[in-house]
Scaffold this active site. Structure first.
Site, PDB file in Angstrom:
ATOM      1  N   LYS A 136      44.124  42.172  55.512  1.00  0.00           N
ATOM      2  CA  LYS A 136      43.528  42.922  54.392  1.00  0.00           C
ATOM      3  C   LYS A 136      43.046  41.958  53.295  1.00  0.00           C
ATOM      4  O   LYS A 136      43.406  40.781  53.281  1.00  0.00           O
ATOM      5  CB  LYS A 136      44.580  43.875  53.825  1.00  0.00           C
ATOM      6  CG  LYS A 136      45.796  43.159  53.225  1.00  0.00           C
ATOM      7  CD  LYS A 136      46.913  44.119  52.846  1.00  0.00           C
ATOM      8  CE  LYS A 136      48.109  43.361  52.279  1.00  0.00           C
ATOM      9  NZ  LYS A 136      49.259  44.259  52.023  1.00  0.00           N
ATOM     10  N   ARG A 151      56.407  53.803  47.228  1.00  0.00           N
ATOM     11  CA  ARG A 151      54.969  53.547  47.249  1.00  0.00           C
ATOM     12  C   ARG A 151      54.407  54.453  48.341  1.00  0.00           C
ATOM     13  O   ARG A 151      54.528  55.669  48.247  1.00  0.00           O
ATOM     14  CB  ARG A 151      54.732  52.043  47.510  1.00  0.00           C
ATOM     15  CG  ARG A 151      53.511  51.482  46.836  1.00  0.00           C
ATOM     16  CD  ARG A 151      53.329  49.990  47.120  1.00  0.00           C
ATOM     17  NE  ARG A 151      53.033  49.707  48.523  1.00  0.00           N
ATOM     18  CZ  ARG A 151      52.780  48.491  49.012  1.00  0.00           C
ATOM     19  NH1 ARG A 151      52.815  47.438  48.211  1.00  0.00           N
ATOM     20  NH2 ARG A 151      52.497  48.311  50.276  1.00  0.00           N
ATOM     21  N   TYR A 177      37.689  25.287  24.676  1.00  0.00           N
ATOM     22  CA  TYR A 177      37.731  26.325  23.652  1.00  0.00           C
ATOM     23  C   TYR A 177      39.078  26.353  22.928  1.00  0.00           C
ATOM     24  O   TYR A 177      40.134  26.297  23.554  1.00  0.00           O
ATOM     25  CB  TYR A 177      37.544  27.701  24.293  1.00  0.00           C
ATOM     26  CG  TYR A 177      36.154  27.987  24.810  1.00  0.00           C
ATOM     27  CD1 TYR A 177      35.017  27.689  24.069  1.00  0.00           C
ATOM     28  CD2 TYR A 177      35.988  28.593  26.047  1.00  0.00           C
ATOM     29  CE1 TYR A 177      33.751  27.979  24.561  1.00  0.00           C
ATOM     30  CE2 TYR A 177      34.731  28.891  26.549  1.00  0.00           C
ATOM     31  CZ  TYR A 177      33.617  28.588  25.793  1.00  0.00           C
ATOM     32  OH  TYR A 177      32.370  28.877  26.274  1.00  0.00           O
ATOM     33  N   MET A 190      35.103  30.184  31.784  1.00  0.00           N
ATOM     34  CA  MET A 190      34.588  31.028  32.869  1.00  0.00           C
ATOM     35  C   MET A 190      34.100  30.204  34.064  1.00  0.00           C
ATOM     36  O   MET A 190      34.329  30.561  35.223  1.00  0.00           O
ATOM     37  CB  MET A 190      33.440  31.901  32.347  1.00  0.00           C
ATOM     38  CG  MET A 190      32.960  32.924  33.365  1.00  0.00           C
ATOM     39  SD  MET A 190      31.563  33.884  32.770  1.00  0.00           S
ATOM     40  CE  MET A 190      32.327  34.855  31.483  1.00  0.00           C
TER      41      MET A 190
HETATM   42  C1  LIG Z   1      50.379  43.663  52.679  1.00  0.00           C
HETATM   43  C2  LIG Z   1      51.296  44.382  53.566  1.00  0.00           C
HETATM   44  C3  LIG Z   1      51.994  43.711  54.585  1.00  0.00           C
HETATM   45  C4  LIG Z   1      52.051  42.207  54.684  1.00  0.00           C
HETATM   46  O1  LIG Z   1      52.838  41.709  53.616  1.00  0.00           O
HETATM   47  P1  LIG Z   1      53.181  40.166  53.506  1.00  0.00           P
HETATM   48  O2  LIG Z   1      54.202  40.088  52.431  1.00  0.00           O
HETATM   49  O3  LIG Z   1      51.902  39.495  53.131  1.00  0.00           O
HETATM   50  O4  LIG Z   1      53.656  39.732  54.821  1.00  0.00           O
HETATM   51  C5  LIG Z   1      52.707  44.466  55.491  1.00  0.00           C
HETATM   52  N1  LIG Z   1      52.753  45.802  55.389  1.00  0.00           N
HETATM   53  C6  LIG Z   1      52.133  46.478  54.396  1.00  0.00           C
HETATM   54  C7  LIG Z   1      52.239  47.943  54.320  1.00  0.00           C
HETATM   55  C8  LIG Z   1      51.400  45.800  53.447  1.00  0.00           C
HETATM   56  O5  LIG Z   1      50.797  46.470  52.451  1.00  0.00           O
END
Ligand SMILES: *Cc1c(COP(=O)(O)O)cnc(C)c1O
Length: 380
Positions: free
Chosen positions: A37, A135, A267, A315
């Site tokens: 991802k 979550r 800056y 930046m």
């Molecule tokens: C991002 C994620 C992972 C991987 O997590 P890492 O800590 O990068 O290994 C696995 N499962 C879910 C649901 C995630 O959101």
């Protein structure tokens, strides 16, 4: 790593991603879903996915369906799961592309069932249990109804429940009491699902930290992300687990100058050299994902030594104070990398700017050019 003249480069070692995947796969001795991802945690989703598959990954995991479709459009045929889906999502597109989707609530199941009817296919669904992260996932109160609805849809041939999964809150603290509690809650959720007839689903719970440190969380498949890229989620030395950081971030000095003691640098003049010195201007800044918080804090390898950024990160640029060491326009500096060439690591940067390496590698980008080294996954 010589960067061949580019102003600023993120160099990604594909062989490291493949070798890290192989090391983790070997460690767990069961299927591994490689998480790619967020553009492969900033390493490039497609090359990272191909390298992970070359290293033995059995499946790929992404957050959203668009990412999964990107993998399919690039010709990647491995199993893919997309787990973060919003109401109105194009589940039909996911099903047509053979993408597994995750469901946390009955509204999601209803939308997936509708998409299965529309496409005349059987949706492969992974049901998510909230075992304590609060979550994604159904709470223990909502789980039995979700499972019952999924079992009915499976009987009707609309879905195949291919996975049962959850996510840990404290995997990076392997002794934390919530881990045992979440494992217990997960096992209870699995038992309820199995009693409802969902007997073929693969159970998965482990992220990178759990893949490294918590064998009791491995179940039928592990789901590591950051460790594939060679970063230790536990904050230690990744070499201890046979992992090598895959990303190096470098840039070329564009200007050097001799300045007297006491000049104000960048800056707000938050930095003043104590004696006459050489300043070097580096052409990357927060517009490229270099955190502004790195000013006067984060180390950079330049002229053979690590030096904190002098003054504020702007930046597009920042300044280094290299003292009396020799440096010239065109010389390379390294923000972070594997750490074995004298450069800082992403972990060092994370400690310096009070974040985690995940955030640093994922956000670096902007006007950096990305360059791949190594060949894993490129022979096609
Ligand atoms: C991002 C994620 C992972 C991987 O997590 P890492 O800590 O990068 O290994 C696995 N499962 C879910 C649901 C995630 O959101």
């Amino acid at each position: 790593m010589s960067n061949g003249g580019a102003r600023a480069e993120v160099v990604v070692d594909l062989d490291a991603i493949a070798a890290n995947t192989a090391a983790l796969r070997e460690r767990v001795g069961r299927p591994l879903m490689a998480v790619v991802k967020a553009d492969g945690y900033g390493h490039g989703m497609l090359p990272a996915a191909r390298a992970a598959l070359a290293g033995g990954a059995d499946a790929l995991g992404v957050a959203v369906i668009d990412e999964a479709l990107g993998l399919r459009e690039a010709g990647i045929t491995a199993p893919v799961l997309a787990w973060l889906n919003a109401p109105g999502e194009d589940f039909a597109a996911a099903l047509r592309a053979g993408v597994d989707v995750s469901v946390s609530a009955e509204w999601g199941l209803a939308e997936v069932v509708a998409a299965a009817r529309e496409t005349g296919s059987t949706a492969r669904v992974h049901l998510t249990a909230d075992t304590g992260l609060s979550r994604e996932g159904a709470t223990p109160g909502d789980w039995p109804a979700l499972v019952a609805a999924a079992a009915r849809a499976q009987t009707d041939g609309e879905v195949e429940v291919a996975g049962l999964w959850s996510h840990l809150a404290y995997a990076d603290a392997p002794a934390h009491p919530t881990i045992a509690a979440q494992i217990r809650a997960f096992e209870e959720a699995v038992a309820i699902a199995r009693a409802a007839g969902l007997t073929d689903a693969r159970r998965h719970l482990a992220n990178s930290a759990a893949t490294i440190a918590l064998p009791e969380t491995w179940f039928d498949m592990v789901r590591p992300g950051v460790a594939l890229y060679g970063l230790d989620p536990l904050g230690g030395d990744p070499a201890g687990y046979g992992l090598r950081p895959a990303m190096s971030v470098c840039a070329r000095v564009v200007l050097t100058k001799r300045v007297p003691a006491g000049v104000g640098v960048s800056y707000g003049h938050t930095y003043h050299p104590e004696r006459e010195t050489t300043l070097a201007l580096v052409p990357v800044g927060y517009g490229d994902g270099v955190p502004r918080a790195a000013g006067n804090r984060a180390p950079v390898l330049a002229a053979g030594a690590q030096r904190p950024i002098a003054g504020r990160v702007c930046m597009d640029q920042f300044v280094l104070d290299v003292g009396d060491d020799a440096i010239a326009p065109g010389d390379e500096v390294v923000l972070w990398g594997p750490g074995d060439g004298g450069e800082p690591t992403a972990q060092q940067w994370a400690d310096a700017v009070d974040t985690i390496h995940y955030e640093l590698v994922t956000r670096i980008g902007g006007r950096f050019r990305r360059r791949y080294v190594g060949s894993a996954g490129t022979a096609r």
